[in-house]
Design a protein around this motif. Sequence first.
Motif, PDB file in Angstrom:
ATOM      1  N   ASP B 220     -27.366  -3.129   3.475  1.00  0.00           N
ATOM      2  CA  ASP B 220     -26.913  -1.871   4.054  1.00  0.00           C
ATOM      3  C   ASP B 220     -27.124  -1.849   5.564  1.00  0.00           C
ATOM      4  O   ASP B 220     -26.282  -1.385   6.317  1.00  0.00           O
ATOM      5  CB  ASP B 220     -27.605  -0.674   3.380  1.00  0.00           C
ATOM      6  N   ARG B 221     -28.248  -2.388   6.010  1.00  0.00           N
ATOM      7  CA  ARG B 221     -28.515  -2.405   7.450  1.00  0.00           C
ATOM      8  C   ARG B 221     -27.520  -3.330   8.173  1.00  0.00           C
ATOM      9  O   ARG B 221     -26.926  -2.963   9.195  1.00  0.00           O
ATOM     10  CB  ARG B 221     -29.967  -2.866   7.695  1.00  0.00           C
ATOM     11  N   VAL B 222     -27.298  -4.529   7.598  1.00  0.00           N
ATOM     12  CA  VAL B 222     -26.379  -5.473   8.250  1.00  0.00           C
ATOM     13  C   VAL B 222     -24.968  -4.903   8.281  1.00  0.00           C
ATOM     14  O   VAL B 222     -24.224  -5.085   9.243  1.00  0.00           O
ATOM     15  CB  VAL B 222     -26.403  -6.840   7.526  1.00  0.00           C
ATOM     16  N   TYR B 223     -24.617  -4.150   7.238  1.00  0.00           N
ATOM     17  CA  TYR B 223     -23.272  -3.578   7.199  1.00  0.00           C
ATOM     18  C   TYR B 223     -23.147  -2.394   8.153  1.00  0.00           C
ATOM     19  O   TYR B 223     -22.207  -2.307   8.937  1.00  0.00           O
ATOM     20  CB  TYR B 223     -22.951  -3.138   5.766  1.00  0.00           C
ATOM     21  N   ARG B 224     -24.131  -1.514   8.105  1.00  0.00           N
ATOM     22  CA  ARG B 224     -23.995  -0.265   8.854  1.00  0.00           C
ATOM     23  C   ARG B 224     -24.420  -0.399  10.308  1.00  0.00           C
ATOM     24  O   ARG B 224     -23.882   0.279  11.184  1.00  0.00           O
ATOM     25  CB  ARG B 224     -24.775   0.847   8.154  1.00  0.00           C
ATOM     26  N   LYS B 225     -25.439  -1.197  10.566  1.00  0.00           N
ATOM     27  CA  LYS B 225     -25.921  -1.354  11.944  1.00  0.00           C
ATOM     28  C   LYS B 225     -26.047  -2.834  12.284  1.00  0.00           C
ATOM     29  O   LYS B 225     -27.164  -3.337  12.474  1.00  0.00           O
ATOM     30  CB  LYS B 225     -27.283  -0.669  12.107  1.00  0.00           C
ATOM     31  N   PRO B 226     -24.941  -3.565  12.347  1.00  0.00           N
ATOM     32  CA  PRO B 226     -25.034  -5.002  12.621  1.00  0.00           C
ATOM     33  C   PRO B 226     -25.629  -5.254  14.002  1.00  0.00           C
ATOM     34  O   PRO B 226     -25.503  -4.423  14.895  1.00  0.00           O
ATOM     35  CB  PRO B 226     -23.578  -5.470  12.546  1.00  0.00           C
ATOM     36  N   ARG B 227     -26.287  -6.414  14.136  1.00  0.00           N
ATOM     37  CA  ARG B 227     -26.956  -6.714  15.408  1.00  0.00           C
ATOM     38  C   ARG B 227     -26.002  -7.332  16.423  1.00  0.00           C
ATOM     39  O   ARG B 227     -26.274  -7.304  17.613  1.00  0.00           O
ATOM     40  CB  ARG B 227     -28.117  -7.705  15.164  1.00  0.00           C
ATOM     41  N   THR B 228     -24.911  -7.955  15.958  1.00  0.00           N
ATOM     42  CA  THR B 228     -23.974  -8.575  16.911  1.00  0.00           C
ATOM     43  C   THR B 228     -22.544  -8.173  16.574  1.00  0.00           C
ATOM     44  O   THR B 228     -22.256  -7.747  15.443  1.00  0.00           O
ATOM     45  CB  THR B 228     -24.050 -10.112  16.881  1.00  0.00           C
ATOM     46  N   PRO B 273     -14.691   2.423   9.103  1.00  0.00           N
ATOM     47  CA  PRO B 273     -13.685   3.445   8.753  1.00  0.00           C
ATOM     48  C   PRO B 273     -14.316   4.655   8.076  1.00  0.00           C
ATOM     49  O   PRO B 273     -13.899   5.785   8.330  1.00  0.00           O
ATOM     50  CB  PRO B 273     -12.758   2.702   7.789  1.00  0.00           C
ATOM     51  N   GLU B 274     -15.342   4.444   7.228  1.00  0.00           N
ATOM     52  CA  GLU B 274     -15.926   5.577   6.520  1.00  0.00           C
ATOM     53  C   GLU B 274     -16.896   6.373   7.395  1.00  0.00           C
ATOM     54  O   GLU B 274     -17.401   7.408   6.985  1.00  0.00           O
ATOM     55  CB  GLU B 274     -16.627   5.112   5.235  1.00  0.00           C
ATOM     56  N   GLN B 275     -17.164   5.868   8.624  1.00  0.00           N
ATOM     57  CA  GLN B 275     -18.054   6.591   9.525  1.00  0.00           C
ATOM     58  C   GLN B 275     -17.296   7.566  10.429  1.00  0.00           C
ATOM     59  O   GLN B 275     -17.887   8.263  11.225  1.00  0.00           O
ATOM     60  CB  GLN B 275     -18.871   5.591  10.364  1.00  0.00           C
ATOM     61  N   ILE B 276     -15.949   7.570  10.285  1.00  0.00           N
ATOM     62  CA  ILE B 276     -15.161   8.544  11.028  1.00  0.00           C
ATOM     63  C   ILE B 276     -15.002   9.782  10.157  1.00  0.00           C
ATOM     64  O   ILE B 276     -14.550   9.689   9.015  1.00  0.00           O
ATOM     65  CB  ILE B 276     -13.776   7.966  11.400  1.00  0.00           C
ATOM     66  N   GLY B 277     -15.412  10.922  10.673  1.00  0.00           N
ATOM     67  CA  GLY B 277     -15.334  12.159   9.895  1.00  0.00           C
ATOM     68  C   GLY B 277     -14.309  13.112  10.486  1.00  0.00           C
ATOM     69  O   GLY B 277     -13.700  12.845  11.538  1.00  0.00           O
ATOM     70  N   PRO B 336     -23.271   9.800  16.345  1.00  0.00           N
ATOM     71  CA  PRO B 336     -23.646   8.760  17.325  1.00  0.00           C
ATOM     72  C   PRO B 336     -24.646   7.773  16.723  1.00  0.00           C
ATOM     73  O   PRO B 336     -24.681   6.596  17.120  1.00  0.00           O
ATOM     74  CB  PRO B 336     -24.281   9.553  18.460  1.00  0.00           C
ATOM     75  N   GLY B 337     -25.424   8.207  15.737  1.00  0.00           N
ATOM     76  CA  GLY B 337     -26.380   7.296  15.097  1.00  0.00           C
ATOM     77  C   GLY B 337     -25.708   6.204  14.293  1.00  0.00           C
ATOM     78  O   GLY B 337     -26.311   5.175  13.998  1.00  0.00           O
ATOM     79  N   ASP B 338     -24.438   6.410  13.913  1.00  0.00           N
ATOM     80  CA  ASP B 338     -23.703   5.402  13.130  1.00  0.00           C
ATOM     81  C   ASP B 338     -23.086   4.329  14.011  1.00  0.00           C
ATOM     82  O   ASP B 338     -22.649   3.295  13.519  1.00  0.00           O
ATOM     83  CB  ASP B 338     -22.561   6.073  12.358  1.00  0.00           C
ATOM     84  N   LEU B 339     -22.992   4.593  15.318  1.00  0.00           N
ATOM     85  CA  LEU B 339     -22.259   3.661  16.182  1.00  0.00           C
ATOM     86  C   LEU B 339     -23.073   2.407  16.451  1.00  0.00           C
ATOM     87  O   LEU B 339     -24.290   2.458  16.592  1.00  0.00           O
ATOM     88  CB  LEU B 339     -21.940   4.340  17.521  1.00  0.00           C
TER      89      LEU B 339
END
Lengths: 257, 347
Positions: B220-228, B273-277, B336-339
């Motif tokens: 979930d972390r790699v998908y939602r907040k990737p490092r690169t 795409p799912e982080q756009i509301g 902004p936390g999802d970006l």
Amino acid sequence: MMRAFGWVYMALAYAFIFLPVVTLVLFSFQDGRLPVPPFDGPTLKWYADVLGDSRLTSALVNSLVVGVGSAALSCVLGFLAAYGLARHVLPGSVFMRGVLIAPLTVSYLIIGLGLLIVFNRVGPGPSLWAAGAGHVVINLPLAFAIIYASMGAQQENAERAARDLGASDVKVLALVTVPMLAPAILAAFFLSFTFSWDEFIIAFLLTRFEVTLPVEIWSLLRSGLSPRTNAIGSVVFLVSVVLVVGLELFLFGRKRH
Amino acid sequence: MTAAIMLSGIGHDFGDFRALAEIELEIDAGEYIVLLGPSGCGKTTLLSVLGGFINPMQGRVLIGGRDMTDVAPAKRPTTTMFQDYALFPHMNLRDNVSFGPRMAGVTKAARHRKAEELLALVGLADAAGKRPHALSGGQRQRVALARALAVDPEVLLLDEPLGALDLKLRRAMQDELKTIQRKLGTTFVHVTHDQEEAMAIADRIVVMNRGRIEDVGPPDRVYRKPRTLFAAGFMGEMNRIAGHRKGEWIETPLGALPAGDAPQGAVAICLRPEQIGTKGEGWKMGRATIIDAAFFGTHFRVHLAPEAAPDLILVAHLPPNARPEVNATLTLTADPGDLSIFAGQPR
């Protein structure tokens, strides 16, 4: 019309191929002194005569021993060469492969003469051993080519898996590589045996007192035609047929399932 | 049986090609790790280094605290399950599975008992006498698993184990692999290029590209907040918006947003795409027109043209009851936390 022509053509082609053999077998049952028409018979007396002749039977046994021995040695050497060249990166491996296969292109007469010269100076001298060595020389390239061609990535991966599971190199060879290549090795063996079985020139040059069957038949032919020779020929032919049918049933037949 | 792994400073070249560079990775005992990346990224090379089939030019491999860098495959507490299964075609399944114990000198009765236990574990209890060619792809895969597990490895290495299976079977086998791994507690290291497979199965995903590790973390972390940026793109569909940080704000074609700890200068802003509301607070991205919409069961996937930047086509997932209509307009927002914000231009 074209259909009928096709059948006639096929019949002629088969007649051309098999008439000599059929004639040979037929006149081995000739009840007379000459294997020529008309056919009087049938009789089995020539077979009795052949099997009662100790020179012929010992030549037959010699041929079997030389054939089995030289074919087995050709397969072992061919397998080892193929395994080494297929599994290891060696300098000049293309050249080595070429040199291994090259004897296929040299005439048997040349090979026989060469071996005769060598064996007169060193080694066994003209004998069944020498003839067997000659047959290894002609069959090794064949065995190598057949076995090398069937060494694919599939065996290599299975060997790697076996090694990963703790098998030593010897165990990998004995339990994985050889069983997986068994069809190719057996095919090479039977083909080598067949070539050795009816090879004449090398056996003629390299044997002296004990001879193989083709050489014995040749010396019989010098005293003229006889249904006896036909009977020997039929026995030789029968052995070849049994081998080919066996090969077809046990090796090539199995693949289709 | 299980063991931790430590890779430090691993590097390897194939001729001029840098296959692995500066690999640092610690794997806990009993973890299910997936090495994920495009072909040629070095994931299979790294697995071969773990299995002992490649001796790395630089770095050390520690398994269970012991240095295994120069130890042969057979002497390592690892077993590899190969991509093409590499079953022994001339042996029945019982003999295939009991091959490892046989090499270890286990008696016939004991190793056959073990083989039958493992065949039962993978659901092939009644096929012990069959030859591999009589099996389907999925069944062969299970036999390969059973054979690898028969030597009680501390670490099981799986090289694209599900690559040859069709999609449905692949999803079923994923669950099965995971269940078996939980039951045995063995450390599994699994190579794949399928990010859905990786997310479904891994405790932690290692994203690789060009011989380097791009990101390591739970799915979930790699998908939602990737490092690169690479990890962001490889893990799934991503909207990339170019921006520029000036002071405490990032200016984008869709309006400014607070910079937070984003790098200075040109940046790429990544948003799933799912982080756009379409409601709520946060980053107001302005109004956008729906270009097209497609129904996917769990969501509508829509292409959007923002009014502020009509050439910047965004992809968004709307709820399945949203019934979006083409040419309708929406007001877009994002938390902004999802970006995920990276230095440089979006590619």
